[in-house]
Enzyme design. Structure first.
Site, PDB file in Angstrom:
ATOM      1  N   ASP A   1       0.839  -1.197   0.000  1.00 26.88           N
ATOM      2  CA  ASP A   1       0.000   0.000   0.000  1.00 26.88           C
ATOM      3  C   ASP A   1       0.877   1.251   0.000  1.00 26.88           C
ATOM      4  OD1 ASP A   1      -2.131  -1.739   0.281  1.00 26.88           O
ATOM      5  OD2 ASP A   1      -2.370  -1.385   2.439  1.00 26.88           O
ATOM      6  N   ALA A   2       0.319   2.355  -0.472  1.00 17.79           N
ATOM      7  CA  ALA A   2       1.088   3.604  -0.554  1.00 17.79           C
ATOM      8  C   ALA A   2       1.700   3.985   0.791  1.00 17.79           C
ATOM      9  CB  ALA A   2       0.201   4.729  -1.076  1.00 17.79           C
TER      10      ALA A   2
END
Length: 308
Positions: free
Chosen positions: A140-141
């Site tokens: 995930d970012a």
């Protein structure tokens, strides 16, 4: 090119909100469906309707769907904080900083690992879609830590198979609220998109099989530090499973974390870090393992808890 659709509302959507019905019919998010309704692109029985209106089976639905977005084209872009941990002719292992996605996606305007490596002159495998070349798994970012990418076509095929067959040892550390009971366990619960269509994922009957092993390594008054081993690699898997246990990752407001605790610890994103990554080298066959220290924001939060 726009797409005009006309159809009766199916019996199975009787009584649904219009935005929910649109989402189910056309595979849209609830947010996107509501936007189309607000833009006047949806009519029910010849008249514009509100997103909260309930639909009746047999009512005539007319919809103007915009053309699907085109895939972004990767471009070389320097990514501050992106660090190469290991590189050889077949693979490159990076330590990913916060706020960086694995590869460019529709709607994302921030940096990506793929584009950062292009800026460093790293040539990745050409297998897969252009915007995902060399990508064999993702983070995930706002999850930091280790990622491996393929540089050779052989490495791409071998690593993709290794991730699919669950032979890659993926270890994460996460700080969760409270104290899981038992302190060590396994969450075996299927994951799919949340029924709300708001971008979240959830434990859903009939979802994709998802298995997370956890072990408490340190317990504090308000939180616990866990080591996580993943068998599967679903989107938001650790975050969803910890939330399902009612011990969400500290700072993970999307999945129900307490904002007061996160603010006190100075955590502005989910406390989740890919700390170790081990696998057989795709061409040499020898086992390799890489480790990543906590970034400053996560390390500081743990030190604060230890001092309480």
């Amino acid at each position: 090119m726009t797409d005009h659709r006309s159809m009766p509302v199916p019996d199975g959507l009787e009584g649904d909100r219009l935005d929910a019905a649109m989402a189910r019919l056309f595979g849209l998010s609830r947010t996107r469906a509501a936007e189309l309704i607000a833009e006047g692109n949806v009519q029910v029985d010849g008249a514009e309707a509100a997103k909260s209106d309930r639909v009746s089976a047999g009512s005539w639905l007319e919809v103007v769907l915009p053309p699907p977005p085109t895939a972004p084209v990767p471009r070389a872009e320097t990514v501050p904080g992106l660090r190469i941990v290991h590189e050889d002719a077949d693979i490159v292992v990076v330590d990913k900083p916060i706020g960086v996605v694995a590869h460019p996606t529709v709607g994302w305007t921030g940096p990506s690992v793929l584009e950062g490596l292009l800026a460093m002159g790293v040539q990745l495998a050409t297998s897969g879609a252009a915007e995902r070349q060399g990508i064999v798994h993702r983070l995930d970012a706002n999850t930091t830590g280790l990622m491996v990418l393929a540089k050779s076509e052989t490495a791409y095929s071998v690593l993709k198979r290794a991730f699919k067959e669950r032979t890659v040892d993926k270890r994460y550390h996460t700080l969760v609220q409270g104290h899981p009971d038992p302190l060590r366990g396994t969450v075996d619960a299927p994951i799919d998109r949340h029924p709300s269509g708001d971008g979240r994922f959830a434990v859903v009957a009939g979802g994709r099989p998802s298995v997370t092993h956890y072990d408490t390594t340190e317990a504090f008054r308000a939180a616990s530090l866990l080591e996580i081993k993943l068998e599967t690699g679903r989107t938001h898997q650790i975050r969803v499973h910890m939330s399902a246990l009612r011990h969400p990752c500290v700072g993970d407001r999307l999945y129900g974390a307490d904002p007061t605790l996160a603010e006190r610890l100075g955590v502005s994103r989910q406390w989740l870090h890919a700390v170790r990554l081990g696998f057989d080298h795709p061409t040499e066959g020898r086992p390799v393992e890489f480790e990543s220290p906590y970034p400053d924001d996560l390390a500081k939060a743990v030190e604060m808890l230890r001092e309480e």
